[in-house]
Design an enzyme around this catalytic site. Structure first.
Site, short mmCIF file in Angstrom:
data_model
loop_
_atom_site.label_atom_id
_atom_site.label_comp_id
_atom_site.label_asym_id
_atom_site.label_seq_id
_atom_site.Cartn_x
_atom_site.Cartn_y
_atom_site.Cartn_z
N HIS A 7 0.84 -1.20 0.00
CA HIS A 7 0.00 0.00 0.00
C HIS A 7 0.87 1.25 0.00
O HIS A 7 2.08 1.18 0.20
CB HIS A 7 -0.96 0.02 1.20
CG HIS A 7 -0.30 0.09 2.55
ND1 HIS A 7 0.00 -1.03 3.30
CD2 HIS A 7 0.12 1.15 3.30
CE1 HIS A 7 0.55 -0.67 4.44
NE2 HIS A 7 0.65 0.66 4.46
N ARG A 11 -1.70 11.23 4.32
CA ARG A 11 -2.41 11.81 5.46
C ARG A 11 -3.47 12.78 4.96
O ARG A 11 -3.22 13.52 4.00
CB ARG A 11 -1.44 12.50 6.41
CG ARG A 11 -0.44 11.53 7.03
CD ARG A 11 0.47 12.19 8.05
NE ARG A 11 1.37 11.20 8.63
CZ ARG A 11 2.60 10.96 8.18
NH1 ARG A 11 3.07 11.65 7.14
NH2 ARG A 11 3.36 10.04 8.74
N GLU A 57 -3.87 3.79 1.71
CA GLU A 57 -4.14 3.97 3.13
C GLU A 57 -4.32 5.46 3.41
O GLU A 57 -3.43 6.27 3.12
CB GLU A 57 -2.99 3.42 3.98
CG GLU A 57 -3.19 3.65 5.47
CD GLU A 57 -1.99 3.24 6.32
OE1 GLU A 57 -2.07 3.38 7.56
OE2 GLU A 57 -0.97 2.80 5.74
N HIS A 75 3.26 11.61 -6.79
CA HIS A 75 1.86 11.27 -7.03
C HIS A 75 1.65 9.77 -6.92
O HIS A 75 2.61 9.00 -6.88
CB HIS A 75 1.42 11.74 -8.42
CG HIS A 75 2.23 11.14 -9.54
ND1 HIS A 75 3.23 11.83 -10.19
CD2 HIS A 75 2.19 9.92 -10.14
CE1 HIS A 75 3.77 11.06 -11.12
NE2 HIS A 75 3.15 9.89 -11.11
N GLU A 122 -2.25 10.80 -10.88
CA GLU A 122 -2.09 10.65 -12.32
C GLU A 122 -3.04 9.58 -12.83
O GLU A 122 -3.27 8.57 -12.15
CB GLU A 122 -0.65 10.26 -12.65
CG GLU A 122 -0.37 10.15 -14.15
CD GLU A 122 1.05 9.71 -14.47
OE1 GLU A 122 1.47 9.87 -15.63
OE2 GLU A 122 1.73 9.20 -13.56
#
Length: 255
Positions: A7, A11, A57, A75, A122
């Site tokens: 993953h 934040r 996440e 990104h 993207e």
């Protein structure tokens, strides 16, 4: 060491707003959640994400803090079918997503949007993987040779097809040698002008799956990876190291 990218963590300042954004616009569903006293982690992905596909996440801290995105992280890239770039972008625009870089401005090869916190996303054309599944995470590095060496030596990754060497920058893609196409890759972007980057705190880490946490940690220490947060300091649930530029890399196990 398994090495599959499990993953990528970002934040967010408003969990409900972010959940609504990803579930509405990328059709993500909640795959897991961890509620602690001071923070909440939510894992998201498409309904039909591949077993070796990566999740997103979202980490929400309960104290109302704000974040700086920085420029050391670039990104995440999500997949759409080869013939559906413009259609997918138009759909997002119709839904009210912020217009950032449309397909025409990117030579009709890709496009970009941003989420509510300003994280760049993207949109790339692929003939594999579920729609909106994560194709790669891009990070910026200050020395391409060191970065490639880090992922090769520490995690036994290999460079995979996708290298792009332009006049002012290069992109390199790395992943475990036997990773399926549907797995996430790491894109290393190196600008030739010698610039330095600000890490910020809006991005968190990428996570790598390992078969045995302690064995993987010992291997990383033998390979001179930074000793950041060892398994014992994380109650043997996970561990963290860093790359040569300070991007955090989590080690996780999966059943």
């Amino acid at each position: 060491m398994d090495g599959t990218l499990d993953h990528v963590m970002i934040r967010v300042e408003d969990l409900e707003e972010s959940l609504d954004w990803y579930q509405t616009h990328l059709n993500y569903e909640e795959k897991g959640r961890w509620e602690a006293d001071t923070f909440t982690n939510v894992f998201l992905g498409p309904e039909d994400v591949h077993e070796d596909g990566a999740l997103l996440e979202l980490t929400y801290n309960h104290d109302g803090r704000t974040y700086e995105i920085g420029d050391a992280w670039g990104h995440i890239a999500v997949r759409v079918p080869e013939d559906a770039l413009q259609e997918s972008y138009d759909q997002l625009m119709a839904e009210g997503v912020e217009d950032y870089r449309d397909p025409e401005s990117c030579g009709n090869r890709y496009a970009f949007v941003t989420d509510p916190d300003g994280h760049e996303i993207e949109i790339v054309k692929r003939d594999h993987g579920a729609k909106w599944s994560i194709d790669h995470t891009m990070i910026r590095v200050e020395d391409a040779d060191e970065a490639l060496g880090y992922w090769t030596r520490k995690f036994e990754y290999t460079e995979v097809p996708g290298r792009w060497e332009a006049d002012s920058f290069s992109n390199y893609f790395v992943a475990p040698e036997d990773a399926p196409d549907e797995a996430m890759k790491v894109e290393l972007t190196y600008n030739y002008d010698g610039r330095e980057y600000t890490m910020g705190d809006g991005w968190g880490h990428v996570a790598v799956r390992v078969d045995d946490l302690d064995d993987a940690w010992d291997a990383l220490m033998t390979r001179e990876a930074p000793d950041y947060r060892d398994p014992a300091s994380c109650d043997h649930n996970y561990a963290f190291t860093k790359d040569q530029d300070g991007h955090e890399v989590e080690l996780v196990t999966r059943d």
